[in-house]
Design a protein around this motif. Structure first.
Motif, mmCIF file in Angstrom:
data_model
loop_
_atom_site.group_PDB
_atom_site.id
_atom_site.type_symbol
_atom_site.label_atom_id
_atom_site.label_comp_id
_atom_site.label_asym_id
_atom_site.label_seq_id
_atom_site.Cartn_x
_atom_site.Cartn_y
_atom_site.Cartn_z
ATOM 1 N N ILE A 62 0.832 -1.137 0.136
ATOM 2 C CA ILE A 62 0.058 -0.100 -0.058
ATOM 3 C C ILE A 62 0.830 1.135 0.060
ATOM 4 N N GLY A 63 2.060 1.015 -0.059
ATOM 5 C CA GLY A 63 3.020 2.261 -0.165
ATOM 6 C C GLY A 63 3.463 2.842 1.387
ATOM 7 N N ALA A 64 3.100 2.152 2.448
ATOM 8 C CA ALA A 64 3.376 2.676 3.602
ATOM 9 C C ALA A 64 3.211 1.782 4.690
ATOM 10 N N PHE A 65 3.983 2.113 5.868
ATOM 11 C CA PHE A 65 4.233 1.002 6.798
ATOM 12 C C PHE A 65 2.667 0.720 7.518
ATOM 13 N N LYS A 66 1.487 1.523 7.374
ATOM 14 C CA LYS A 66 0.641 1.110 8.039
ATOM 15 C C LYS A 66 -0.168 0.067 7.863
ATOM 16 N N ILE A 67 0.305 -0.651 6.611
ATOM 17 C CA ILE A 67 -0.447 -1.966 6.536
ATOM 18 C C ILE A 67 -0.266 -3.148 7.568
ATOM 19 N N ARG A 68 1.022 -2.872 8.249
ATOM 20 C CA ARG A 68 1.464 -3.698 9.513
ATOM 21 C C ARG A 68 0.236 -3.587 10.479
ATOM 22 N N GLY A 69 0.111 -2.313 10.998
ATOM 23 C CA GLY A 69 -0.892 -2.077 12.268
ATOM 24 C C GLY A 69 -2.334 -2.579 11.614
ATOM 25 N N GLY A 70 -2.802 -2.333 10.515
ATOM 26 C CA GLY A 70 -3.850 -2.605 10.030
ATOM 27 C C GLY A 70 -4.228 -4.009 9.809
ATOM 28 N N TRP A 71 -3.373 -4.860 9.458
ATOM 29 C CA TRP A 71 -3.317 -6.211 9.410
ATOM 30 C C TRP A 71 -3.582 -6.805 10.752
ATOM 31 N N TRP A 72 -2.541 -6.601 11.748
ATOM 32 C CA TRP A 72 -2.660 -7.185 13.111
ATOM 33 C C TRP A 72 -3.880 -6.925 13.889
ATOM 34 N N ARG A 73 -4.271 -5.667 13.602
ATOM 35 C CA ARG A 73 -5.679 -5.332 14.462
ATOM 36 C C ARG A 73 -6.811 -5.988 13.721
ATOM 37 N N LEU A 74 -6.799 -6.144 12.537
ATOM 38 C CA LEU A 74 -8.156 -6.878 12.067
ATOM 39 C C LEU A 74 -7.926 -8.417 12.072
ATOM 40 N N SER A 75 -6.913 -8.802 12.155
ATOM 41 C CA SER A 75 -6.505 -10.133 12.561
ATOM 42 C C SER A 75 -7.023 -10.790 13.705
ATOM 43 N N ASN A 76 -7.091 -9.675 14.775
ATOM 44 C CA ASN A 76 -7.344 -9.938 16.125
ATOM 45 C C ASN A 76 -8.823 -9.760 16.389
ATOM 46 N N LEU A 77 -9.734 -9.332 15.413
ATOM 47 C CA LEU A 77 -11.088 -9.244 15.718
ATOM 48 C C LEU A 77 -11.727 -10.594 15.969
ATOM 49 N N THR A 78 -12.658 -10.624 16.957
ATOM 50 C CA THR A 78 -13.643 -11.909 16.973
ATOM 51 C C THR A 78 -14.343 -12.064 15.739
ATOM 52 N N GLU A 79 -14.918 -13.405 15.671
ATOM 53 C CA GLU A 79 -15.793 -13.266 14.438
ATOM 54 C C GLU A 79 -17.132 -12.596 14.462
ATOM 55 N N GLU A 80 -17.673 -12.071 15.823
ATOM 56 C CA GLU A 80 -18.527 -11.124 15.762
ATOM 57 C C GLU A 80 -18.343 -9.792 15.449
ATOM 58 N N GLU A 81 -16.852 -9.502 15.764
ATOM 59 C CA GLU A 81 -16.562 -8.044 15.599
ATOM 60 C C GLU A 81 -16.248 -7.875 13.844
#
Length: 337
Positions: A62-81
């Motif tokens: 995506i041209g920026a480091f922010k892909i790291r935090g975006g991926w880790w946060r969404l990976s840790n969402l529950t199925e309900e979230e």
């Protein structure tokens, strides 16, 4: 677990409690990210006769480091979230990081973005399938707009920097750096907006000095570290070409990590940033957006001591082609949008 402040609870009622970011979480994030993305290059560079290193996060998908935090946060969402979807606030790079992760994980993403965000960032976020909600900057409070969207949609807020999983995800860059150097860096110069990357790097590299670099007049992390408490930008902040580095204030969760770890905190001028963009293009063949060049600007301006184990973060390359061409040509550009 620790409760967030009453102020944060009023702004974002969905987030009541969250864990603090940890070194263990950073390592877990690094493993998760390594499974889906190759490490970004650690490139040698000579500055003022010193051979040091730059971490080219501008070469992320995506041209920026922010892909790291975006991926880790969404990976840790529950199925309900995940079923509820997410809301994020961003001028563009966090927007793309969240949108990229949401697309890969099949999650609905709504991004609150300023109308004056760089066109290239708006277009790239839409191309990743996210819904964009625009707000006026100045004039509207982006946190209030986001809180309204969270409440109306029942979605999960993914804050750009004040989120433990986002902090851990950004810190994964420090794990890569250590592996690539074969040791922890002596210091890391980090482009800094709200302090998510700086905090993550502090957790990832406990033996390294962490030097946040912010635009002049927008040094809210530097002021917070000096004051020992969150400091908000004044009523008439100066203009800056660093669109990505303009949060009104850091958050207590970032400051709690950076206390006694960050410093010296540095600031750079627009002219120093533009000089860094030209340097990166001429010497590293890299395209950097203004905010992504701030740390390099501080190094080139002699504002930080460098040695052979120093690392400079190049955090983003999402810039308008026309504006970038004018920068490379040495012409003045007021804003990158």
């Amino acid at each position: 677990m620790c409760s967030i402040s009453l102020e944060q609870t009023r702004e974002f009622p969905i987030l009541i409690q969250h864990p603090l970011p940890s070194t263990e979480g950073v390592h877990a994030a690094a493993r998760s990210i390594a499974a889906i993305l190759p490490p970004t290059p650690l490139l040698p560079v000579e500055i003022a006769g010193v051979r040091c290193w730059v971490k080219a996060e501008s070469l992320q998908p995506i041209g920026a480091f922010k892909i790291r935090g975006g991926w880790w946060r969404l990976s840790n969402l529950t199925e309900e979230e995940r079923a509820r979807g997410v809301v994020a606030v961003s001028s563009g790079n966090h927007a793309q990081g969240v949108a990229w992760a949401a697309k890969k994980l099949g999650i609905k993403a709504v991004i609150v973005m300023p109308r004056d965000a760089p066109r290239v960032k708006l277009a790239a976020t839409r191309a990743l399938g996210a819904e964009i909600v625009l707000y006026n900057r100045p004039g509207e409070d982006r946190d209030e707009v986001a809180a309204r969207e969270v409440e109306q949609r029942g979605a999960v807020l993914v804050h750009a920097f004040g989120d433990p999983w986002v902090i851990e995800g950004q810190g994964s860059a420090g794990i890569e750096i250590t592996q690539q150097l074969g040791r922890q860096p002596s210091r890391i110069l980090a482009c800094c907006g709200g302090g998510g990357l700086a905090a993550g790097l502090a957790l990832a590299c406990p033996d390294a000095a962490i030097l946040p670099v912010e635009p002049q007049g927008w040094d809210m992390v530097g002021q917070a570290v000096a004051a020992g408490e969150v400091v908000h930008v004044g009523p008439n902040p100066p203009s800056t070409v660093c669109d990505a580095l303009r949060p009104d204030a850091t958050k207590e969760i970032n400051l709690s990590v950076l206390r006694n770890r960050a410093g010296p905190c540095l600031s750079v001028t627009d002219e120093e940033v533009r000089a860094a963009q030209r340097f990166a293009f001429a010497n590293l063949q890299l395209v950097l957006e203004p905010g992504g060049a701030a740390a390099l600007a501080a190094a080139l301006a002699g504002k930080a001591q460098l040695d052979e184990h120093s690392v400079i973060m190049l955090t983003g390359g999402n810039t308008d082609p026309g504006d970038f061409a004018r920068v490379i040509g040495g012409k003045t550009v007021a804003f990158d949008n």
